[in-house]
Scaffold this active site. Structure first.
Site: not given
Length: 277
Positions: A38, A40, A216
């Site tokens: 991922d 961000d 996240d």
């Protein structure tokens, strides 16, 4: 690009070795891993504004070194458009699944891309009107999808989320609403990080490897589920409920692992199990 406000991070072992040893493999350990990252909250810290993220200048060349070591089996799996990722990681261009899987690029070629629903333009106009009337609301128009951020106007969460739910319902079954922390995004119904990873894992150079996904957010959960089903390793950065089997405390810890692996000449499952401290 869901903007997530993580609760205070806590340190945990990065990988529990016994969980790796007991995982249902999709390939022998000698076959190597397929790394999915991922963006961000994973490669970069979450920023107040979508365009305010800052990438450590060492990360892009480290990813390129790792990509070469993995024979190309490294891809970004992000809510960002692929073009944005290219700009941030310039001059390097990586395989990528952008817009939560609505775009997939392998070896420099877009192999799959969802069409924007006809009603997306009207939805964009409605959201822009809402943002213009409320300080702190941000509309992120990604053409194929559209996100509404209220990170800087948390008191408007209920109103903003209610509007997004109403618009998604009006648009019908061709879209789904991807809800995150301080953001909601309308995306094509068939797009998901899990579907993108499963698609990539059927394609060279990913096929036959052990998938590892690091993310996240709630938007990564479908990807974690897909990786778990394939017997791979799913790693959640930060706190929060998750189906990921392992955790890292922060993007800083992940960067340390990636930079060390690039310097040492390669990334394996052991790279994560040895980084718990």
């Amino acid at each position: 690009m869901p903007v997530l406000a993580l609760s205070k991070a806590f340190m945990m072992d990065v990988i529990e070795t016994e969980h790796i040893d007991g995982a249902r493999p999709v390939a022998s350990a000698e076959a190597g891993i397929a790394l999915f990252l991922d963006f961000d909250g994973t490669l970069v810290e979450i920023a107040p504004l979508p365009d305010a993220v800052k990438l450590d200048r060492r990360v892009a060349p480290a990813l390129e070194a790792l990509r070469l070591n993995l024979n190309g089996a490294l891809a970004l799996v992000s809510g960002r458009p692929i073009g944005f990722l290219d700009n941030v990681l310039e001059p390097y261009r990586f395989d990528a699944a952008g817009l939560h899987g609505a775009q997939i690029r392998i070896d420099g070629e877009i192999r799959a891309q969802a069409d924007a629903p006809d009603a997306m333009r009207e939805a964009t106009r409605d959201l822009v009107r809402f943002a213009n009337s409320h300080v702190g609301i941000i509309v992120e128009d990604k053409r194929i999808s559209i996100a509404l951020h209220w990170r800087m106007a948390s008191h408007l969460k209920d109103e903003a989320l209610g509007l997004m739910r109403a618009i998604a319902a009006r648009m019908g079954p061709g879209v789904r609403l991807q809800e995150g922390k301080s953001v909601a995004e309308i995306v094509p119904a068939g797009a998901s990080k899990g579907g993108a990873i499963a698609w990539l894992m059927r394609s060279p150079p990913y096929a036959g490897r052990v998938p590892v996904l690091i993310g996240d957010a709630i938007t990564d959960e479908a990807g974690f589920e897909a990786v778990n089903a394939l017997g791979g390793v799913s790693i959640r950065i930060g706190a929060g409920e998750t189906c990921a089997t392992h955790r890292l405390a922060s993007p800083t810890d992940l960067r340390a692992i990636l930079l060390a692996a690039a310097e040492q000449g390669g990334l394996t499952l052991a790279s994560f199990s040895q980084a718990s401290s």
